[in-house]
Enzyme design. Structure first.
Site, short mmCIF file in Angstrom:
data_model
loop_
_atom_site.label_atom_id
_atom_site.label_comp_id
_atom_site.label_asym_id
_atom_site.label_seq_id
_atom_site.Cartn_x
_atom_site.Cartn_y
_atom_site.Cartn_z
N ALA A 48 7.42 4.08 -11.12
CA ALA A 48 8.68 4.34 -10.42
C ALA A 48 9.47 3.08 -10.09
CB ALA A 48 8.42 5.17 -9.17
N GLN A 200 -3.14 5.46 -18.85
CA GLN A 200 -2.58 4.29 -18.19
C GLN A 200 -3.63 3.51 -17.40
OE1 GLN A 200 -1.03 7.30 -18.26
NE2 GLN A 200 1.15 7.12 -17.83
N ASP A 241 5.57 8.22 -7.07
CA ASP A 241 6.87 8.28 -7.75
C ASP A 241 7.95 8.89 -6.86
OD1 ASP A 241 6.81 7.82 -11.04
OD2 ASP A 241 4.87 8.05 -10.08
N ASN A 251 2.70 11.88 -7.64
CA ASN A 251 2.16 10.76 -8.40
C ASN A 251 1.62 11.32 -9.72
OD1 ASN A 251 1.57 7.88 -8.50
ND2 ASN A 251 -0.59 8.46 -8.42
N LYS A 252 1.13 10.45 -10.57
CA LYS A 252 0.64 10.85 -11.87
C LYS A 252 -0.34 12.02 -11.77
CE LYS A 252 -0.20 10.52 -16.29
NZ LYS A 252 0.81 10.83 -17.31
#
Length: 353
Positions: A48, A200, A241, A251-252
């Site tokens: 982000a 990631q 984010d 978030n992810k």
């Protein structure tokens, strides 16, 4: 940590292509706002705060182009508004993206309305974009220092996705806490979820920490439960984010179940994020838009097909963690604990002009 967002000052933004890490270190050149938007959408750059910084430079490129192509100030404002929408729509969940774009669009249009020459407007937008980048690095260092106070002397830390320097203007949020803890003389060790489907954690978090010589072990998400149950993890820290006004956090994908597991096993669960990630317009997490990405990111790995033909895949990029599962929020303005509408509201109220 090497620079991964490089503004040349010559009409070019260079972005480290995170899709190729850790095997290749390649910078992608962006010379227009639309090219920056594509880099954000295609995850050349992600995270982000990093998206916000990149979009700010995209606006600088847009202003530079508009100052040359537009015949008058009205056309200049119209083109800037159009380019801003292209950038802001690149990815929907990270609020930092819209925050940075709107900030620079207001600056550009206000200056143009007040009679400033387009070239002068472009120079001011570029200066502001550079300042946003500097401010983000400073914010991450402040977040790291605040969060490091919550880290034991010899801590085993579990994290998810990548919330390091690569996800920000530099230094990182969650990994900024790890870096700051080491700078304070502590000895953190990190366990990084591999974080599917884009990996990631395995590709980026592990690479960053190895570059900084911080011990890191990669695990698959399904190993987190038994690891937390073992008592070997002292805390979990992740990035964000978007954070709603009650503290609910996007978030992810995979962050929410990790928070549930941490709560079940009595392990503190922290979220580290700059103030630009907060969305005071959202009362709670139910209003956070969740990006749905291509099913091909799950069905294939590169050119290799992983799933039988004809089988569908669902690929939400984010999930929302309820505020009651979050032990504290780390921001550059301080730690928020407990996390609820009252404490988050107090934080945001202190920052209003």
């Amino acid at each position: 940590m090497r620079a991964h967002i490089r503004w040349t000052g010559r009409g070019c933004l260079e972005l480290l292509d995170q899709r190729l890490l850790p095997s290749e270190i390649v910078f992608k050149e962006c010379r227009s706002a639309s090219e920056v938007a594509s880099a954000i959408r295609d995850m050349v750059v992600r995270g982000a705060p990093a998206i916000g910084v990149s979009a700010a430079y995209g606006m600088a490129l847009a202003a530079r182009a508009a100052s040359v192509s537009c015949a008058n100030r009205r056309d200049f404002r119209r083109q800037m508004t159009s380019e801003a929408e292209v950038l802001a729509s690149a990815r929907p969940t990270a609020v930092n993206l819209r925050w940075a774009v709107d900030r620079l669009l207001r600056l550009a249009t206000d200056l143009a309305k007040n009679g400033a020459d387009p070239e002068d407007v472009a120079a001011s937008v570029e200066e502001e974009a550079v300042q946003i980048h500097r401010d983000d690095v400073s914010a991450c260092k402040a977040i790291g220092k605040i969060g490091a106070a919550f880290v034991p002397k010899k801590a085993s830390i579990l994290t998810h996705c990548n919330a390091g320097a690569l996800a920000t203007g530099g230094f990182g949020t969650a990994l900024g806490v790890v870096r700051a803890a080491r700078e304070a003389g502590k000895n953190p060790r990190v366990f990084a979820d591999e974080t599917r489907p884009f990996m990631q954690g395995a590709r980026l978090t592990a690479w960053e920490l190895q570059e900084d010589d911080i011990p890191v072990t990669v695990i698959c998400e399904s190993a987190a439960a038994s690891l937390l149950a073992s008592g070997k993890i002292d805390l979990v820290v992740v990035g964000a984010d978007r954070i709603a006004s009650n503290g609910d956090t996007a978030n992810k994908i995979g962050t929410y179940p990790l928070a549930v597991l941490a709560h079940r096993h009595g392990v503190p669960f922290y979220v580290a994020a700059p103030l630009s990630t907060f969305d005071p317009e959202l009362r709670d997490g139910s209003g956070i838009p969740i990006e749905m990405r291509s099913s091909q990111e799950i069905l294939k790995w590169g050119d290799r097909v992983l799933v039988p033909a004809g089988v569908e895949a669902l690929n939400p990029a984010f999930d929302v963690t309820p505020h009651e599962l979050i032990t504290a929020l780390f921001t550059e303005a301080g730690a928020v604990k407990p996390v609820d509408a009252g404490t988050v509201g107090d934080l945001l109220a202190r920052l209003r002009p």
